[in-house]
Write an enzyme that holds these catalytic residues in place. Structure first.
Site, PDB file in Angstrom:
ATOM      1  N   VAL A   1       1.330   5.193   3.025  1.00 46.32           N
ATOM      2  CA  VAL A   1       1.211   6.502   2.365  1.00 46.32           C
ATOM      3  C   VAL A   1      -0.135   6.585   1.644  1.00 46.32           C
ATOM      4  O   VAL A   1      -0.828   7.604   1.701  1.00 46.32           O
ATOM      5  CB  VAL A   1       2.391   6.739   1.396  1.00 46.32           C
ATOM      6  CG1 VAL A   1       2.192   8.028   0.620  1.00 46.32           C
ATOM      7  CG2 VAL A   1       3.710   6.782   2.162  1.00 46.32           C
ATOM      8  N   GLY A   2      -0.536   5.481   1.014  1.00 46.16           N
ATOM      9  CA  GLY A   2      -1.818   5.474   0.296  1.00 46.16           C
ATOM     10  C   GLY A   2      -2.991   5.764   1.217  1.00 46.16           C
ATOM     11  O   GLY A   2      -3.885   6.545   0.875  1.00 46.16           O
TER      12      GLY A   2
ATOM     13  N   CYS B   1       5.167  -4.982  -7.220  1.00 48.56           N
ATOM     14  CA  CYS B   1       3.973  -5.111  -6.372  1.00 48.56           C
ATOM     15  C   CYS B   1       3.269  -6.428  -6.641  1.00 48.56           C
ATOM     16  O   CYS B   1       2.543  -6.926  -5.793  1.00 48.56           O
ATOM     17  CB  CYS B   1       3.044  -3.930  -6.616  1.00 48.56           C
ATOM     18  SG  CYS B   1       2.788  -3.638  -8.355  1.00 48.56           S
TER      19      CYS B   1
ATOM     20  N   LYS C   1       4.752  13.911  -9.954  1.00 48.37           N
ATOM     21  CA  LYS C   1       5.858  13.791  -9.003  1.00 48.37           C
ATOM     22  C   LYS C   1       6.406  12.364  -9.015  1.00 48.37           C
ATOM     23  O   LYS C   1       5.798  11.444  -8.483  1.00 48.37           O
ATOM     24  CB  LYS C   1       5.396  14.100  -7.567  1.00 48.37           C
ATOM     25  CG  LYS C   1       6.576  14.216  -6.614  1.00 48.37           C
ATOM     26  CD  LYS C   1       6.224  13.928  -5.168  1.00 48.37           C
ATOM     27  CE  LYS C   1       6.549  12.531  -4.740  1.00 48.37           C
ATOM     28  NZ  LYS C   1       7.962  12.105  -4.826  1.00 48.37           N
TER      29      LYS C   1
ATOM     30  N   GLN D   1      16.437   0.098   1.615  1.00 51.57           N
ATOM     31  CA  GLN D   1      15.623  -1.067   1.230  1.00 51.57           C
ATOM     32  C   GLN D   1      16.384  -2.358   1.538  1.00 51.57           C
ATOM     33  O   GLN D   1      15.796  -3.333   2.025  1.00 51.57           O
ATOM     34  CB  GLN D   1      15.290  -0.965  -0.264  1.00 51.57           C
ATOM     35  CG  GLN D   1      14.310  -2.015  -0.748  1.00 51.57           C
ATOM     36  CD  GLN D   1      12.875  -1.735  -0.321  1.00 51.57           C
ATOM     37  OE1 GLN D   1      12.448  -0.597  -0.234  1.00 51.57           O
ATOM     38  NE2 GLN D   1      12.127  -2.790  -0.027  1.00 51.57           N
TER      39      GLN D   1
ATOM     40  N   GLU E   1       4.522  -7.114   3.489  1.00 49.41           N
ATOM     41  CA  GLU E   1       5.220  -6.970   2.211  1.00 49.41           C
ATOM     42  C   GLU E   1       6.682  -6.611   2.470  1.00 49.41           C
ATOM     43  O   GLU E   1       6.986  -5.676   3.204  1.00 49.41           O
ATOM     44  CB  GLU E   1       4.567  -5.876   1.376  1.00 49.41           C
ATOM     45  CG  GLU E   1       5.219  -5.757   0.010  1.00 49.41           C
ATOM     46  CD  GLU E   1       4.622  -4.645  -0.829  1.00 49.41           C
ATOM     47  OE1 GLU E   1       4.510  -3.521  -0.316  1.00 49.41           O
ATOM     48  OE2 GLU E   1       4.278  -4.906  -1.991  1.00 49.41           O
TER      49      GLU E   1
ATOM     50  N   GLU F   1      -2.888   2.475  -5.958  1.00 53.45           N
ATOM     51  CA  GLU F   1      -2.373   1.117  -6.192  1.00 53.45           C
ATOM     52  C   GLU F   1      -1.256   0.901  -5.200  1.00 53.45           C
ATOM     53  O   GLU F   1      -0.313   1.693  -5.144  1.00 53.45           O
ATOM     54  CB  GLU F   1      -1.843   0.964  -7.625  1.00 53.45           C
ATOM     55  CG  GLU F   1      -2.910   1.032  -8.698  1.00 53.45           C
ATOM     56  CD  GLU F   1      -3.926  -0.092  -8.623  1.00 53.45           C
ATOM     57  OE1 GLU F   1      -3.659  -1.123  -7.955  1.00 53.45           O
ATOM     58  OE2 GLU F   1      -5.008   0.070  -9.205  1.00 53.45           O
TER      59      GLU F   1
ATOM     60  N   GLY G   1       2.154   3.235  -4.634  1.00 51.00           N
ATOM     61  CA  GLY G   1       3.202   3.194  -3.613  1.00 51.00           C
ATOM     62  C   GLY G   1       2.778   2.304  -2.468  1.00 51.00           C
ATOM     63  O   GLY G   1       2.044   1.332  -2.661  1.00 51.00           O
ATOM     64  N   SER G   2       3.217   2.652  -1.290  1.00 46.78           N
ATOM     65  CA  SER G   2       2.987   1.777  -0.141  1.00 46.78           C
ATOM     66  C   SER G   2       1.605   2.010   0.485  1.00 46.78           C
ATOM     67  O   SER G   2       0.987   3.055   0.295  1.00 46.78           O
ATOM     68  CB  SER G   2       4.077   2.019   0.901  1.00 46.78           C
ATOM     69  OG  SER G   2       4.074   3.374   1.274  1.00 46.78           O
TER      70      SER G   2
HETATM   71  P1  NAP Z   1       6.108   5.016  -1.081  1.00 46.58           P
HETATM   72  O1  NAP Z   1       7.126   5.278  -0.079  1.00 46.58           O
HETATM   73  O2  NAP Z   1       4.686   4.906  -0.652  1.00 46.58           O
HETATM   74  O3  NAP Z   1       6.243   6.170  -2.172  1.00 46.58           O
HETATM   75  C1  NAP Z   1       5.448   6.255  -3.326  1.00 46.58           C
HETATM   76  C2  NAP Z   1       5.375   7.696  -3.781  1.00 46.58           C
HETATM   77  O4  NAP Z   1       4.654   8.454  -2.804  1.00 46.58           O
HETATM   78  C3  NAP Z   1       6.749   8.354  -3.895  1.00 46.58           C
HETATM   79  O5  NAP Z   1       6.725   9.249  -4.997  1.00 46.58           O
HETATM   80  C4  NAP Z   1       6.858   9.096  -2.592  1.00 46.58           C
HETATM   81  O6  NAP Z   1       7.731  10.187  -2.640  1.00 46.58           O
HETATM   82  C5  NAP Z   1       5.428   9.565  -2.403  1.00 46.58           C
HETATM   83  N1  NAP Z   1       5.100   9.943  -1.027  1.00 46.58           N
HETATM   84  C6  NAP Z   1       5.716   9.563   0.120  1.00 46.58           C
HETATM   85  N2  NAP Z   1       5.113  10.148   1.181  1.00 46.58           N
HETATM   86  C7  NAP Z   1       4.094  10.904   0.691  1.00 46.58           C
HETATM   87  C8  NAP Z   1       3.116  11.745   1.284  1.00 46.58           C
HETATM   88  N3  NAP Z   1       3.041  11.904   2.598  1.00 46.58           N
HETATM   89  N4  NAP Z   1       2.229  12.375   0.485  1.00 46.58           N
HETATM   90  C9  NAP Z   1       2.263  12.199  -0.853  1.00 46.58           C
HETATM   91  N5  NAP Z   1       3.176  11.430  -1.473  1.00 46.58           N
HETATM   92  C10 NAP Z   1       4.075  10.769  -0.716  1.00 46.58           C
HETATM   93  O7  NAP Z   1       6.419   3.696  -1.918  1.00 46.58           O
HETATM   94  P2  NAP Z   1       7.834   3.329  -2.559  1.00 46.58           P
HETATM   95  O8  NAP Z   1       8.744   2.987  -1.443  1.00 46.58           O
HETATM   96  O9  NAP Z   1       8.261   4.351  -3.523  1.00 46.58           O
HETATM   97  O10 NAP Z   1       7.430   2.064  -3.447  1.00 46.58           O
HETATM   98  C11 NAP Z   1       7.251   0.784  -2.927  1.00 46.58           C
HETATM   99  C12 NAP Z   1       5.787   0.474  -2.696  1.00 46.58           C
HETATM  100  O11 NAP Z   1       5.015   0.698  -3.873  1.00 46.58           O
HETATM  101  C13 NAP Z   1       5.530  -0.965  -2.358  1.00 46.58           C
HETATM  102  O12 NAP Z   1       4.671  -1.063  -1.247  1.00 46.58           O
HETATM  103  C14 NAP Z   1       4.872  -1.547  -3.584  1.00 46.58           C
HETATM  104  O13 NAP Z   1       4.058  -2.648  -3.366  1.00 46.58           O
HETATM  105  C15 NAP Z   1       4.131  -0.393  -4.106  1.00 46.58           C
HETATM  106  N6  NAP Z   1       3.853  -0.532  -5.528  1.00 46.58           N
HETATM  107  C16 NAP Z   1       2.580  -0.825  -5.904  1.00 46.58           C
HETATM  108  C17 NAP Z   1       2.259  -0.981  -7.241  1.00 46.58           C
HETATM  109  C18 NAP Z   1       0.853  -1.280  -7.650  1.00 46.58           C
HETATM  110  O14 NAP Z   1       0.493  -0.957  -8.762  1.00 46.58           O
HETATM  111  N7  NAP Z   1       0.031  -1.871  -6.830  1.00 46.58           N
HETATM  112  C19 NAP Z   1       3.245  -0.837  -8.208  1.00 46.58           C
HETATM  113  C20 NAP Z   1       4.539  -0.554  -7.787  1.00 46.58           C
HETATM  114  C21 NAP Z   1       4.830  -0.394  -6.437  1.00 46.58           C
HETATM  115  P3  NAP Z   1       9.302  10.063  -2.259  1.00 46.58           P
HETATM  116  O15 NAP Z   1       9.657   8.617  -2.279  1.00 46.58           O
HETATM  117  O16 NAP Z   1       9.970  10.853  -3.296  1.00 46.58           O
HETATM  118  O17 NAP Z   1       9.403  10.665  -0.912  1.00 46.58           O
END
Ligand code: NAP
Ligand code: MG
Length: 476
Positions: A227-228, A279, A170, A326, A377, A245, A223-224
């Site tokens: 959510v993680g 990130c 996904k 954003q 962040e 991550e 992701g964030s």
């Molecule tokens: P996000 O909102 O947490 O989303 C990440 C993914 O999770 C998306 O595919 C999102 O789907 C999905 N998601 C959202 N709610 C969910 C749920 N309840 N259950 C399962 N999946 C769910 O993060 P983002 O806004 O896309 O990305 C930014 C964040 O990613 C930042 O905090 C950044 O630091 C982090 N990041 C970390 C790394 C690393 O390797 N450490 C690398 C890149 C980014 P939808 O968006 O389609 O709803």
């Protein structure tokens, strides 16, 4: 409308998500079928059905598939890089580089598929022999963010397939196009039906369905933190293997003995390239008092000189923010930093020829590490500059965060470089290099609130995508 890939077929859906260019909202990148829970369930069942055969396939079969995917990505890097720049907003050079990175990752794991090894040991009991071997985990659910829409999927999909797992993928709703191209390439390379499935859809529907489905054995999420954390709790209740991550608030220390010709470009790159949407971005610049004013003067001048604009324009150094939402979040942090007493340079919304989400890179000068703008962040082109007295204070401020992904230091002192490498509470440490920008053949990940579970990338990926079996044998 672009369809989802389920059980080897391209399947439409009742709803679609519009994908628009953040640098030019009149540019519609595409319409993507939005999977519902039922379509996600079908994809999971297809992955489950395809598992026994794929898990038993020879390493040659898996290696050949990954190699073919790598070659297609290399061959199409210009076209896919352009698509990536249009959908996510990073510059064309960054976007092509990311596509090539994805190709390199597939090529690396095409090799790793051939090198899955175990151990043979003598038992402590007479006549008994022991084999320790690695087996696939099973059906893996991969959930990815928008900021590296082809590289992050690649570094999850390639090891998953290399080690004999089947995949339900996904991508983030904001960036389905890169996920779709990757799915097309994997399908066209001859991937058997059901081994790899693409379900574009929302996190709350498709993501939650994957996390809560009993046939999904493991979830790898980037992701964030919020959510993680929720995914980890649900995965634990299902006893699923999970790898997370998440965010960062990565420190970059600049000591009095730093070379400004190294430190200033490293900070500019780490803080602002890819619009700060990494990130591993440097969002806390921790500067020793003796070099502080000279460093800030150069950093401020070079920050103000960065060209913000359309990613497809060769002169652009900083593309737009990924979305209206954003951008609004970033602007609210700029206002917060000012209200907390930082001196804000830049950070305002910018207008360009096309309607888009452009923002000037922002420095929050004279910040403290206690300010919320220094602790949370932002995930945009914003960096706090924090003055410290000496190395010890720099290290303690660097570590005073709930995150621990990447930490950097600019210094010409071997002693301080060594002390920072051993003292930084982060998964990755950089000396005289930006906090962002990593190799693909070594482990990636962090500590504390930044990561949970085993590392991604390089040979360490096997820890997540395989499970170990210990077999004892007597007689025969
Ligand atoms: P996000 O909102 O947490 O989303 C990440 C993914 O999770 C998306 O595919 C999102 O789907 C999905 N998601 C959202 N709610 C969910 C749920 N309840 N259950 C399962 N999946 C769910 O993060 P983002 O806004 O896309 O990305 C930014 C964040 O990613 C930042 O905090 C950044 O630091 C982090 N990041 C970390 C790394 C690393 O390797 N450490 C690398 C890149 C980014 P939808 O968006 O389609 O709803
Ligand atoms: Mg999100």
């Amino acid at each position: 409308m672009k369809h989802n890939l389920v059980a080897g077929e391209w399947i439409p859906a009742a709803d679609a998500v519009e994908n628009r260019n953040p640098a030019d909202t009149a540019d519609l990148v595409g319409l993507f079928a939005l999977a519902d829970a039922a379509q996600t369930n079908t994809a999971i069942e297809a992955a489950h059905a395809a598992l026994p055969k794929w898990a038993a396939s020879t390493p040659q079969v898996r290696s050949d598939l990954l190699e073919a995917v790598a070659q297609a990505l290399f061959a199409r890097a210009d076209e896919i890089g352009t698509l990536l720049a249009r959908e996510e907003g990073k510059t064309l050079a960054e976007a092509k580089g990311e596509t090539i990175r994805a190709a390199q990752i597939f090529r690396f794991f095409a090799g790793e598929a051939l090198r899955v090894a175990g151990d043979a040991l003598a038992s402590v009991r007479p006549g008994v022999s022991i084999e320790v071997s690695r087996e696939p985990v099973g059906v893996v659910g991969l959930i990815t963010p928008w900021n590296f829409p082809i590289a992050i999927p690649a570094w999850k999909i390639a090891p998953a397939l290399a080690y004999g797992n089947t995949v339900v993928f996904k991508p983030a709703e904001l960036t389905p196009a890169c996920g779709h191209v990757l799915a097309e390439i994997i399908h066209d390379a001859g991937c058997p039906a059901g081994v790899f499935n693409l379900v574009v859809g929302s996190g709350s529907v498709v993501g939650e369905t994957m996390v809560n489905h009993p046939l999904v054995d493991a979830i790898s999420f980037t992701g964030s933190v919020g959510v993680g954390r929720a995914i980890a709790a649900k995965a634990a209740s299902w006893m699923k293997k999970v790898q997370l991550e998440m965010g960062g608030k990565n420190p970059m220390v600049v000591l009095d003995d730093a070379d400004l010709d190294i430190a200033v470009p490293a900070v500019l790159n780490g803080a602002f390239y890819s619009t700060g949407q990494r990130c591993t971005a440097s969002s806390r610049i921790i500067v020793q008092a003796g070099i502080h004013d000279a460093f800030v003067e150069r950093l401020a001048a070079e920050t103000a000189a960065l060209t913000v604009g359309n990613p497809l324009d060769a002169a652009t150094q900083i593309g737009p923010v990924v979305s209206e939402r954003q951008l609004a979040g970033n602007l609210s942090y700029v206002a917060l930093a000012a209200s907390e007493g930082a001196e804000v340079l830049g950070g305002e919304r910018l207008n360009r020829d096309t309607e888009g989400w452009f923002q000037a890179p922002a420095l929050f000068l004279n910040a403290t590490n206690q300010m919320r703008s220094s602790r949370e962040e932002i995930f945009g082109p914003c960096a706090s500059v924090i003055k410290v007295a000496d190395f010890d204070e720099a290290l303690s401020v660097a570590n005073d965060t709930e995150f621990g992904l990447s930490a950097g230091i600019c210094t010409s002192s071997l002693k301080h470089a060594r002390a920072f490498k051993s003292g930084a509470k982060a998964g990755m440490v950089m000396v005289n290099l930006p906090t962002a920008g990593v190799d693909y053949h070594v482990p990636f990940g962090g500590r504390k609130g930044s990561s949970h579970g085993s590392r991604e990338q390089g040979r360490y990926a096997a820890e997540f995508y395989t499970t170990v079996k210990t077999a004892y044998e007597f007689g025969g």
